[in-house]
Enzyme design. Structure first.
Site, PDB file in Angstrom:
ATOM      1  N   PRO A  19     -11.452  -9.138  17.641  1.00 47.79           N
ATOM      2  CA  PRO A  19     -12.289  -8.119  16.988  1.00 47.79           C
ATOM      3  C   PRO A  19     -11.501  -7.006  16.308  1.00 47.79           C
ATOM      4  O   PRO A  19     -12.095  -6.068  15.789  1.00 47.79           O
ATOM      5  CB  PRO A  19     -13.090  -7.557  18.157  1.00 47.79           C
ATOM      6  CG  PRO A  19     -12.153  -7.646  19.326  1.00 47.79           C
ATOM      7  CD  PRO A  19     -11.396  -8.942  19.117  1.00 47.79           C
TER       8      PRO A  19
ATOM      9  N   GLY B 118      -8.052  -5.644  17.519  1.00 51.14           N
ATOM     10  CA  GLY B 118      -7.153  -4.817  18.315  1.00 51.14           C
ATOM     11  C   GLY B 118      -5.829  -4.543  17.620  1.00 51.14           C
ATOM     12  O   GLY B 118      -5.335  -3.411  17.624  1.00 51.14           O
TER      13      GLY B 118
ATOM     14  N   ASP C  77      -9.938 -14.250  10.291  1.00 56.23           N
ATOM     15  CA  ASP C  77     -10.638 -14.750  11.482  1.00 56.23           C
ATOM     16  C   ASP C  77     -12.068 -15.087  11.088  1.00 56.23           C
ATOM     17  O   ASP C  77     -12.697 -14.353  10.316  1.00 56.23           O
ATOM     18  CB  ASP C  77     -10.642 -13.703  12.601  1.00 56.23           C
ATOM     19  CG  ASP C  77     -10.824 -14.337  13.980  1.00 56.23           C
ATOM     20  OD1 ASP C  77     -11.811 -15.063  14.166  1.00 56.23           O
ATOM     21  OD2 ASP C  77      -9.968 -14.094  14.851  1.00 56.23           O
TER      22      ASP C  77
ATOM     23  N   LYS D 216       1.062 -17.994  23.445  1.00 52.82           N
ATOM     24  CA  LYS D 216       0.457 -18.281  24.742  1.00 52.82           C
ATOM     25  C   LYS D 216       1.270 -19.386  25.413  1.00 52.82           C
ATOM     26  O   LYS D 216       1.646 -20.378  24.784  1.00 52.82           O
ATOM     27  CB  LYS D 216      -0.998 -18.729  24.581  1.00 52.82           C
ATOM     28  CG  LYS D 216      -1.828 -17.836  23.651  1.00 52.82           C
ATOM     29  CD  LYS D 216      -1.822 -16.378  24.066  1.00 52.82           C
ATOM     30  CE  LYS D 216      -2.627 -15.535  23.071  1.00 52.82           C
ATOM     31  NZ  LYS D 216      -2.558 -14.097  23.343  1.00 52.82           N
TER      32      LYS D 216
END
Length: 320
Positions: A194, A196, A212, A277
């Site tokens: 959103p 950040g 996005d 990740k």
């Protein structure tokens, strides 16, 4: 930091850190011992302390060692505990010991400065409280340490209005890199929603292309310096080269690395900051593979660290 050292890391990543160290072994949760290879800071090491002395956790035992390490000029003194449930229970002891050491130093303590305000050759003296009866003490020139935060805990204050905790991640990442986008520089933020990371970049007065499919937070969606591209981050290409590429996507590290490598090969950005990740196993190998892929794409100076605000991930930086 080739000497035998104590290293602290995020709890749960001790074996990864020990794998990176020469002669590395796990001592306790969030704590390892070993030597960094080829003077490189290990990816999973938050902070290292070159061992000068191991002694009891009393000011009487520690003070002579600390007094011998502070030198004649400015210095910083850090007391820290491993960032684990067991280690954090020692915080009050470390705080009390720090107060007693500074009192024992007398007028010498007036020469203490924040670590990030020292000259490169000034000493950072560290006291790691690892048990109720044991501390490790060491010192390095501040330019040689892994972090200028005690124990590597670089706590970023989340600014008012930040749409997610991811803002703290990118703030720490730019602190680690040592610089960030300036006013008017163009940034691409892949996997932005959103917002950040975009929030932090806009606060630096940069222009941001956020890529996005999901919506951006209303508070930043109206910013005139923001262009929101509702599309696939793997397919997006800017109309012209940009200054910074930022990326924070929940994808396999090798796939993200291949995407970043394409940006490098095609000369689409000057600098890149990305989260990767991590898998549950073979994390050191996954990081090494990602670095090889980026280097194959022409990126230079590839650096990786698991920062304080990173969880099951690491942060990567490189330049074209």
């Amino acid at each position: 930091m080739a000497t035998d050292s104590i290293w602290t890391c995020r709890a749960g990543f001790e074996r990864d850190l020990a794998e990176e160290l020469e002669g590395g072994r796990v001592l306790a949760a969030a704590l390892c011992r070993g030597r960094a290879r080829a003077e490189a800071v290990p990816t999973f090491g938050r902070q290292g302390l070159p061992i000068v002395s191991a002694t009891g956790a009393t000011a009487a035992e520690c003070l002579p060692v600390v007094r011998g390490l502070v030198g004649e000029g400015h210095f910083a003194l850090h007391l820290w505990v491993p960032d684990s449930d067991e280690g954090n229970r020692l915080t009050a002891l470390a705080d009390r010991l720090g107060a007693e050491l500074r009192a024992g130093l007398g007028e010498v303590a007036l020469r203490e400065r924040r670590a990030d305000r020292l000259a490169p050759g000034d000493p950072l003296v560290q006291v790691a409280v690892t048990r109720e009866s044991q501390v490790f003490i060491g010192a390095s020139a501040v330019s040689e340490v892994a972090s200028t935060w005690p124990g590597g805990r670089a706590r970023m204050k989340l600014p008012p209005g930040a749409p997610s905790r991811a803002t703290a991640k990118v703030l720490e990442a730019l602190t680690w890199v040592g610089h960030g986008p300036g006013p008017g520089e163009v940034c691409v933020d892949l996997g932005a929603a959103p917002g950040g990371w975009t929030f932090a970049l806009l606060a630096r007065r940069a222009r941001v292309i956020a890529v996005d499919r999901a919506a951006m937070a209303p508070a930043i969606a109206r910013d005139r310096r923001l262009t929101h591209v509702r599309g696939n981050a793997f397919e997006f290409r800017p109309d012209e080269p940009v200054d910074w590429l930022f990326c924070d996507m929940v994808e396999r590290p090798a796939e993200v690395a291949k995407l970043l490598a394409r940006w490098g090969r095609e000369g689409m950005a000057r600098l890149v900051v990305s989260n990767l990740k991590l898998p549950m196993k073979k994390r050191v190998a996954a990081v090494a593979e990602a670095c090889r892929i980026l280097q194959g794409g022409g990126w230079k100076g590839v650096r990786t660290r698991q920062l304080y605000h990173d969880r099951d991930e690491i942060t990567l930086f490189a330049h074209a």
